[in-house]
Design an enzyme around this catalytic site. Structure first.
Site, PDB file in Angstrom:
ATOM      1  N   LYS A 220       0.827  -1.294   0.012  1.00  0.00           N
ATOM      2  CA  LYS A 220      -0.146  -0.092   0.089  1.00  0.00           C
ATOM      3  C   LYS A 220       0.913   1.042  -0.009  1.00  0.00           C
ATOM      4  O   LYS A 220       1.622   1.398   0.773  1.00  0.00           O
ATOM      5  CB  LYS A 220      -0.847   0.034   1.164  1.00  0.00           C
ATOM      6  CG  LYS A 220      -1.707   1.317   1.378  1.00  0.00           C
ATOM      7  CD  LYS A 220      -2.824   1.043   2.631  1.00  0.00           C
ATOM      8  CE  LYS A 220      -3.401   2.554   2.365  1.00  0.00           C
ATOM      9  NZ  LYS A 220      -4.588   2.434   3.556  1.00  0.00           N
ATOM     10  N   ARG A 230     -10.801  10.107   1.942  1.00  0.00           N
ATOM     11  CA  ARG A 230     -10.460  10.955   2.974  1.00  0.00           C
ATOM     12  C   ARG A 230     -11.621  11.890   3.112  1.00  0.00           C
ATOM     13  O   ARG A 230     -12.280  12.171   4.129  1.00  0.00           O
ATOM     14  CB  ARG A 230      -9.090  11.502   3.066  1.00  0.00           C
ATOM     15  CG  ARG A 230      -8.174  10.263   3.198  1.00  0.00           C
ATOM     16  CD  ARG A 230      -6.783  10.663   3.144  1.00  0.00           C
ATOM     17  NE  ARG A 230      -5.711   9.923   2.982  1.00  0.00           N
ATOM     18  CZ  ARG A 230      -4.351   9.951   2.842  1.00  0.00           C
ATOM     19  NH1 ARG A 230      -3.972  11.216   2.846  1.00  0.00           N
ATOM     20  NH2 ARG A 230      -3.519   8.791   2.740  1.00  0.00           N
ATOM     21  N   LYS A 242       1.515  10.083   5.526  1.00  0.00           N
ATOM     22  CA  LYS A 242       1.479   8.721   6.101  1.00  0.00           C
ATOM     23  C   LYS A 242       2.867   8.075   5.447  1.00  0.00           C
ATOM     24  O   LYS A 242       2.735   6.798   5.490  1.00  0.00           O
ATOM     25  CB  LYS A 242       0.177   8.178   5.364  1.00  0.00           C
ATOM     26  CG  LYS A 242      -1.091   8.445   6.089  1.00  0.00           C
ATOM     27  CD  LYS A 242      -2.314   7.710   5.978  1.00  0.00           C
ATOM     28  CE  LYS A 242      -3.544   8.155   6.526  1.00  0.00           C
ATOM     29  NZ  LYS A 242      -4.552   7.317   6.314  1.00  0.00           N
ATOM     30  N   GLU A 258       7.384  -6.587   1.010  1.00  0.00           N
ATOM     31  CA  GLU A 258       6.109  -6.583   2.026  1.00  0.00           C
ATOM     32  C   GLU A 258       5.322  -7.864   1.804  1.00  0.00           C
ATOM     33  O   GLU A 258       4.522  -8.300   2.804  1.00  0.00           O
ATOM     34  CB  GLU A 258       5.301  -5.296   1.772  1.00  0.00           C
ATOM     35  CG  GLU A 258       5.959  -4.004   2.347  1.00  0.00           C
ATOM     36  CD  GLU A 258       5.837  -3.963   3.737  1.00  0.00           C
ATOM     37  OE1 GLU A 258       4.982  -4.766   4.396  1.00  0.00           O
ATOM     38  OE2 GLU A 258       6.203  -2.702   4.256  1.00  0.00           O
ATOM     39  N   LYS A 273      -2.227  -1.354  -3.764  1.00  0.00           N
ATOM     40  CA  LYS A 273      -2.983  -0.410  -3.899  1.00  0.00           C
ATOM     41  C   LYS A 273      -2.377   0.933  -3.725  1.00  0.00           C
ATOM     42  O   LYS A 273      -1.220   1.042  -3.019  1.00  0.00           O
ATOM     43  CB  LYS A 273      -3.842  -0.441  -2.363  1.00  0.00           C
ATOM     44  CG  LYS A 273      -4.688   0.837  -2.246  1.00  0.00           C
ATOM     45  CD  LYS A 273      -5.335   0.667  -1.001  1.00  0.00           C
ATOM     46  CE  LYS A 273      -5.982   2.089  -0.667  1.00  0.00           C
ATOM     47  NZ  LYS A 273      -6.714   2.040   0.762  1.00  0.00           N
ATOM     48  N   SER A 299     -10.190   5.539  -4.877  1.00  0.00           N
ATOM     49  CA  SER A 299     -11.183   7.011  -5.001  1.00  0.00           C
ATOM     50  C   SER A 299     -10.639   7.761  -5.914  1.00  0.00           C
ATOM     51  O   SER A 299     -11.584   8.156  -6.735  1.00  0.00           O
ATOM     52  CB  SER A 299     -11.222   7.325  -3.513  1.00  0.00           C
ATOM     53  OG  SER A 299     -10.127   7.965  -3.201  1.00  0.00           O
ATOM     54  N   TYR A 338     -15.091   1.204  -6.811  1.00  0.00           N
ATOM     55  CA  TYR A 338     -16.300   1.754  -6.679  1.00  0.00           C
ATOM     56  C   TYR A 338     -17.305   1.781  -7.899  1.00  0.00           C
ATOM     57  O   TYR A 338     -18.226   1.972  -8.068  1.00  0.00           O
ATOM     58  CB  TYR A 338     -15.908   3.405  -6.375  1.00  0.00           C
ATOM     59  CG  TYR A 338     -15.304   3.329  -4.920  1.00  0.00           C
ATOM     60  CD1 TYR A 338     -15.693   3.538  -3.917  1.00  0.00           C
ATOM     61  CD2 TYR A 338     -13.899   3.642  -5.090  1.00  0.00           C
ATOM     62  CE1 TYR A 338     -14.752   3.474  -2.701  1.00  0.00           C
ATOM     63  CE2 TYR A 338     -12.790   3.623  -4.053  1.00  0.00           C
ATOM     64  CZ  TYR A 338     -13.465   3.497  -2.705  1.00  0.00           C
ATOM     65  OH  TYR A 338     -12.796   3.456  -1.721  1.00  0.00           O
TER      66      TYR A 338
HETATM   67  C1  PBG Z   1      -7.350   3.635   5.642  1.00  0.00           C
HETATM   68  C2  PBG Z   1      -7.646   3.605   4.048  1.00  0.00           C
HETATM   69  C3  PBG Z   1      -7.558   4.339   2.968  1.00  0.00           C
HETATM   70  C4  PBG Z   1      -7.949   3.879   1.918  1.00  0.00           C
HETATM   71  C5  PBG Z   1      -8.680   2.528   2.288  1.00  0.00           C
HETATM   72  N1  PBG Z   1      -8.216   2.194   3.541  1.00  0.00           N
HETATM   73  C6  PBG Z   1      -6.990   5.690   3.103  1.00  0.00           C
HETATM   74  C7  PBG Z   1      -5.458   5.949   3.655  1.00  0.00           C
HETATM   75  O1  PBG Z   1      -4.729   5.098   3.892  1.00  0.00           O
HETATM   76  O2  PBG Z   1      -5.500   7.018   3.862  1.00  0.00           O
HETATM   77  C8  PBG Z   1      -8.295   4.585   0.639  1.00  0.00           C
HETATM   78  C9  PBG Z   1      -9.292   4.086  -0.450  1.00  0.00           C
HETATM   79  C10 PBG Z   1      -9.413   5.021  -1.691  1.00  0.00           C
HETATM   80  O3  PBG Z   1      -8.714   5.887  -1.925  1.00  0.00           O
HETATM   81  O4  PBG Z   1     -10.506   4.810  -2.142  1.00  0.00           O
HETATM   82  N2  PBG Z   1      -6.205   3.026   6.176  1.00  0.00           N
END
Ligand code: PBG
Length: 350
Positions: A220, A230, A242, A258, A273, A299, A338
């Site tokens: 990720k 968010r 992050k 990982e 991701k 997203s 989505y």
């Molecule tokens: C939280 C999480 C996130 C997403 C899924 N789980 C956001 C982040 O890590 O800040 C993002 C999903 C998306 O953007 O569709 N741990």
């Protein structure tokens, strides 16, 4: 009829029985296999089916309300009653799984995200209700603290702003066990703390949840593509970013590391991701593991297509399908998207 090269390329000629000598003596003519729709279908290497899709959905407190997410047109935060209706509908369309994300009111957030393991919390209640109302659909719950913390980070933060790994894993374990107790079919740690998959597996087994699967967000990345998500959860970090836990966009070998760690710790499915800007990572991961590989069409990827389509600049349906098939082609077995409902509707009518 003339047999000039330009004429041979014209579409009228494709269906005619052309016996005239050609200008070249090509041995291979890959276009032969592209001449008819039936043939193209028969030699198609990758397919997108409803079985590939996992639908991420947002649940909020209250009754009889749905709120569209401004930066994700067509996606809503649902109260549980309306969520159940929507899930029943996507289940009828053949979607096999939903991934749940809760909108937690500010008043229930704290520094350590303790609401995340409340046995009567929003996620836990939602899981119970979904499993009762739509037993066939798999429910995947997110294991990360960001929707539950005042600061918006995925972990516990010390006085210097450092995200503490092992203290966070202790909370994640409680969270995963409480989700399993509520009836979650699969837990999905998306936090990127070290060692969390192993710790969660051990705790689930100890509590008797040996069949609850772990979908690990293994590779990720610290990505700007999460912006609209968010917004949806009002979970953007209040300070910093992050990057001390999510991966650097420049790294690929580290993704393999990982993934290997999560597999060693007991993951059932590994995930990459985001997806679109990371197709190479999906491809490399698929080659390195025997486990199913999931990709998260996040997203921001969704928002880009929706926005360009709203401007009339692209053909939404075609771009959506092309984007999702690219993820399958790269090696994804499953796609969190989505677009799941839209795709399921298209596939049901085709
Ligand atoms: C939280 C999480 C996130 C997403 C899924 N789980 C956001 C982040 O890590 O800040 C993002 C999903 C998306 O953007 O569709 N741990």
């Amino acid at each position: 009829m003339s047999s000039s090269p330009s004429n041979l390329m014209s579409s009228e000629n494709l269906s005619s029985n052309n016996t005239a000598p050609t200008a070249t003596t090509l041995i291979h003519r890959p276009r032969r296999l592209r001449r008819t729709a039936t043939l193209r279908r028969m030699v198609q290497e990758t397919t997108l089916t409803v079985d590939d899709l996992i639908y991420p959905m947002f649940v909020m407190e209250g009754e009889e309300q749905k709120m569209e997410i401004t930066s994700m047109p067509g996606c809503y935060r649902y109260t549980l009653d309306l969520l159940l209706q929507e899930i029943a509908e996507v289940s009828r369309l053949g979607v096999g799984a939903v991934a749940l994300f809760p909108v937690i009111p500010e008043i229930k957030k704290d520094d350590t995200g303790s609401e995340s393991y409340n046995s009567e919390g929003l996620v836990q209640q939602a899981v119970k209700a979904i499993k009762q109302a739509v037993p066939n659909i798999l429910v995947i719950t997110d294991v990360a603290l960001d929707p539950f913390t005042t600061h918006g980070h995925d972990g516990i933060v010390d006085e210097n702003g450092v995200i503490l790994n092992d203290a966070t894993v202790e909370v994640l374990v409680k969270m995963a066990v409480s989700q399993a107790a509520a009836g979650a079919d699969m837990v999905a740690p998306s936090d990127m703390m070290d060692g969390r998959v192993g710790a969660i597996r051990k705790a689930l087994d100890a509590e008797g949840y040996i069949d609850v699967r772990i979908l690990a967000y293994s590779a990720k990345y610290a990505s700007a593509y999460y912006g609209p998500f968010r917004d949806a959860l009002d979970s953007a970090p209040k300070f910093g970013d992050k990057k001390t836990y999510q991966m650097d966009a420049a790294n690929a070998t580290e993704a393999i590391k990982e993934v290997a760690l999560d597999i060693a710790e007991g993951a059932d499915i590994v995930m990459v991701k985001p997806a679109l800007a990371y197709l190479d990572i999906i491809c490399q991961v698929k080659k390195k593991t025997l486990l199913p590989v999931a990709a998260y069409n996040v997203s921001g990827e969704y928002a880009m297509i929706k926005a360009a389509a709203q401007m009339g600049w692209i053909d939404e349906k075609k771009v959506m399908l092309e984007t999702l098939i690219s993820m399958k082609r790269a090696g994804a077995d499953l796609i969190l998207t989505y677009f799941a409902k839209e795709v399921a509707l298209i596939l049901a009518n085709s």
